[in-house]
Scaffold this motif. Structure first.
Motif, PDB file in Angstrom:
ATOM      1  N   ASP A  88      42.728 -29.302 139.361  1.00  0.00           N
ATOM      2  CA  ASP A  88      42.720 -30.647 139.935  1.00  0.00           C
ATOM      3  C   ASP A  88      43.554 -31.648 139.150  1.00  0.00           C
ATOM      4  N   GLY A  89      44.287 -31.167 138.147  1.00  0.00           N
ATOM      5  CA  GLY A  89      45.125 -32.063 137.361  1.00  0.00           C
ATOM      6  C   GLY A  89      44.451 -32.674 136.162  1.00  0.00           C
ATOM      7  N   SER A 254      67.358 -19.519 122.100  1.00  0.00           N
ATOM      8  CA  SER A 254      66.618 -20.766 122.038  1.00  0.00           C
ATOM      9  C   SER A 254      65.344 -20.589 122.864  1.00  0.00           C
ATOM     10  N   GLU A 255      64.459 -21.559 122.805  1.00  0.00           N
ATOM     11  CA  GLU A 255      63.194 -21.425 123.522  1.00  0.00           C
ATOM     12  C   GLU A 255      62.750 -22.784 124.039  1.00  0.00           C
ATOM     13  N   TRP A 256      61.722 -22.767 124.863  1.00  0.00           N
ATOM     14  CA  TRP A 256      61.160 -23.996 125.409  1.00  0.00           C
ATOM     15  C   TRP A 256      59.647 -24.008 125.255  1.00  0.00           C
ATOM     16  N   PHE A 257      59.098 -25.212 125.269  1.00  0.00           N
ATOM     17  CA  PHE A 257      57.674 -25.411 125.510  1.00  0.00           C
ATOM     18  C   PHE A 257      57.548 -25.913 126.946  1.00  0.00           C
ATOM     19  N   GLY A 258      56.563 -25.414 127.670  1.00  0.00           N
ATOM     20  CA  GLY A 258      56.371 -25.847 129.045  1.00  0.00           C
ATOM     21  C   GLY A 258      54.936 -26.221 129.328  1.00  0.00           C
ATOM     22  N   PHE A 259      54.745 -26.967 130.406  1.00  0.00           N
ATOM     23  CA  PHE A 259      53.409 -27.371 130.837  1.00  0.00           C
ATOM     24  C   PHE A 259      53.019 -26.628 132.113  1.00  0.00           C
ATOM     25  N   PHE A 260      51.738 -26.231 132.151  1.00  0.00           N
ATOM     26  CA  PHE A 260      51.205 -25.460 133.266  1.00  0.00           C
ATOM     27  C   PHE A 260      49.879 -26.050 133.726  1.00  0.00           C
ATOM     28  N   LEU A 261      49.598 -25.919 135.013  1.00  0.00           N
ATOM     29  CA  LEU A 261      48.288 -26.191 135.576  1.00  0.00           C
ATOM     30  C   LEU A 261      47.550 -24.875 135.747  1.00  0.00           C
ATOM     31  N   PRO A 262      46.239 -24.913 135.964  1.00  0.00           N
ATOM     32  CA  PRO A 262      45.522 -23.671 136.288  1.00  0.00           C
ATOM     33  C   PRO A 262      46.049 -23.053 137.581  1.00  0.00           C
ATOM     34  N   PRO A 263      45.678 -21.818 137.855  1.00  0.00           N
ATOM     35  CA  PRO A 263      46.181 -21.154 139.061  1.00  0.00           C
ATOM     36  C   PRO A 263      45.717 -21.848 140.341  1.00  0.00           C
ATOM     37  N   ARG A 264      46.527 -21.667 141.377  1.00  0.00           N
ATOM     38  CA  ARG A 264      46.223 -22.156 142.735  1.00  0.00           C
ATOM     39  C   ARG A 264      46.156 -23.677 142.813  1.00  0.00           C
ATOM     40  N   ALA A 265      46.921 -24.360 141.988  1.00  0.00           N
ATOM     41  CA  ALA A 265      46.992 -25.816 142.082  1.00  0.00           C
ATOM     42  C   ALA A 265      47.723 -26.207 143.362  1.00  0.00           C
ATOM     43  N   ALA A 266      47.210 -27.203 144.047  1.00  0.00           N
ATOM     44  CA  ALA A 266      47.808 -27.655 145.303  1.00  0.00           C
ATOM     45  C   ALA A 266      49.171 -28.292 145.045  1.00  0.00           C
ATOM     46  N   PRO A 267      50.102 -28.169 145.987  1.00  0.00           N
ATOM     47  CA  PRO A 267      51.445 -28.736 145.798  1.00  0.00           C
ATOM     48  C   PRO A 267      51.447 -30.218 145.466  1.00  0.00           C
ATOM     49  N   ASP A 268      50.523 -31.007 146.064  1.00  0.00           N
ATOM     50  CA  ASP A 268      50.518 -32.435 145.769  1.00  0.00           C
ATOM     51  C   ASP A 268      50.067 -32.712 144.339  1.00  0.00           C
ATOM     52  N   VAL A 269      49.156 -31.885 143.813  1.00  0.00           N
ATOM     53  CA  VAL A 269      48.727 -32.031 142.420  1.00  0.00           C
ATOM     54  C   VAL A 269      49.885 -31.685 141.487  1.00  0.00           C
ATOM     55  N   VAL A 270      50.582 -30.587 141.783  1.00  0.00           N
ATOM     56  CA  VAL A 270      51.723 -30.175 140.966  1.00  0.00           C
ATOM     57  C   VAL A 270      52.777 -31.268 140.952  1.00  0.00           C
TER      58      VAL A 270
END
Length: 329
Positions: A88-89, A254-270
């Motif tokens: 849910d963000g 080189s590398e990155w740090f990234g941000f993730f939501l839990p699985p099955r997050a709705a497109p509007d939340v993403v």
């Protein structure tokens, strides 16, 4: 990396426009508290990224934001924690690439699905790695070839630490050891900073880690950085030659740090989270604050992030096979 840093480094002019989007997102989402999970301990570059971003998101995306350090298993515990959380963000994961692109090649069984158990939102920062040596290695060793010669002559002491087994900084010296026929023993740690403390204290010879974690220890005068892993010299350590300059082009990573939501997050939340993170990462305070740790801010769309993850997983397969490392061995 397949993407150009210049393409995605945030321009200050974009911040004002995105700020309005994030303010609207806060009103729509009504988020009281945001939790950002990292799999690495306080004091390192991963934790610092989380804390800088959490501060920037406070009052724009959420009314409060906290960082939770769930260390262990080379970042796996933090990712596993996301599997059952509500998408849910209100909770974000921040992680390096290795857990999603290298680990699938070295573990027969992971406690998470690197594709299905997270929802990619955006890349946050990009950085290079460095190879640092401490007081165990003689001062006469000033470059990579010198370190390899010393390692061959001193097998019992020929070792290096990294923030996690199976991580990119683990594999860079491991690949060097294979191609140069040197027996370098790897010592995995729970983050780069614990490894650096042992290196400064003379318990291990060297550390391979994010350049930002290494440069913090230069003022003490007990470490020397022998190489950086980028395509060109790193602006945070301009006097240190790259691996490629020293005759090791295969070690350019080189590398990155990234941000993730839990699985099955709705497109509007993403979309809301992506917009808020772009604002945070475009702010001068975050850009300047992360620069002191050798990190450059960068953002992507969720779709671009998914594509980068897929391509990096393919890239690391043959490298892992060449090194011959498996975590289950």
């Amino acid at each position: 990396m397949a993407l150009s840093r210049r393409t995605f480094l945030q321009a200050g002019s974009a911040g004002a426009l995105l700020a309005a989007v994030a303010q609207e997102a806060l009103a729509q989402a009504g988020i009281e508290s945001l939790k950002i999970i990292t799999g690495f301990p306080p004091g390192g570059t991963s934790d610092t990224t989380c804390r800088r971003v959490a501060q920037a998101l406070t009052g724009t995306y959420a009314r409060s934001a906290v960082v939770e350090n769930r260390t262990g298993a080379g970042g796996q515990i933090a990712i596993q924690a996301m599997k059952t959380l509500p998408p849910d963000g209100t909770t974000l994961l921040q992680s390096p690439t290795s857990m999603f692109t290298i680990y699938p090649h070295i573990y027969k069984r992971l406690p998470y699905d690197p594709v299905a158990d997270v929802t990619p939102v955006t890349i946050a920062t990009v950085f290079d790695f460095g190879l640092a040596v401490g007081p165990m290695v003689p001062a006469s060793v000033t470059d990579v070839k010198g370190f390899l010669a010393w390692a061959k002559a001193n097998p019992p002491q020929a070792n290096y630490g990294s923030p996690a087994a199976g991580s990119t900084p683990h594999f860079i010296p491991a690949l060097m050891a294979v191609t140069q026929h040197v027996d370098l023993k790897h010592a995995p740690y729970r983050g780069t900073q614990p490894a650096m403390l042992d290196c400064v204290g003379g318990q291990i010879a060297a550390v391979s880690g994010p350049i930002g974690d290494l440069i913090q220890h230069l003022p003490g005068g007990k470490i020397r950085i022998l190489a950086v892993s980028g395509a060109k010299r790193n602006r945070f350590a301009p006097n240190v030659p790259t691996y490629s300059e020293q005759g090791f082009p295969e070690l350019q990573h080189s590398e990155w740090f990234g941000f993730f939501l839990p699985p099955r997050a709705a497109p509007d939340v993403v979309a809301r989270v992506n917009a808020a993170l772009k604002v945070a990462l475009a702010s001068k305070e975050v850009i300047d604050g992360l620069a002191t740790f050798g990190l450059e801010t960068m953002t992507t769309t969720p779709a671009e992030f998914v594509d980068i993850l897929a391509k990096d997983r393919v890239k690391w397969g043959p490298i892992v096979k060449q090194v011959g490392f498996t975590a289950d061995a």
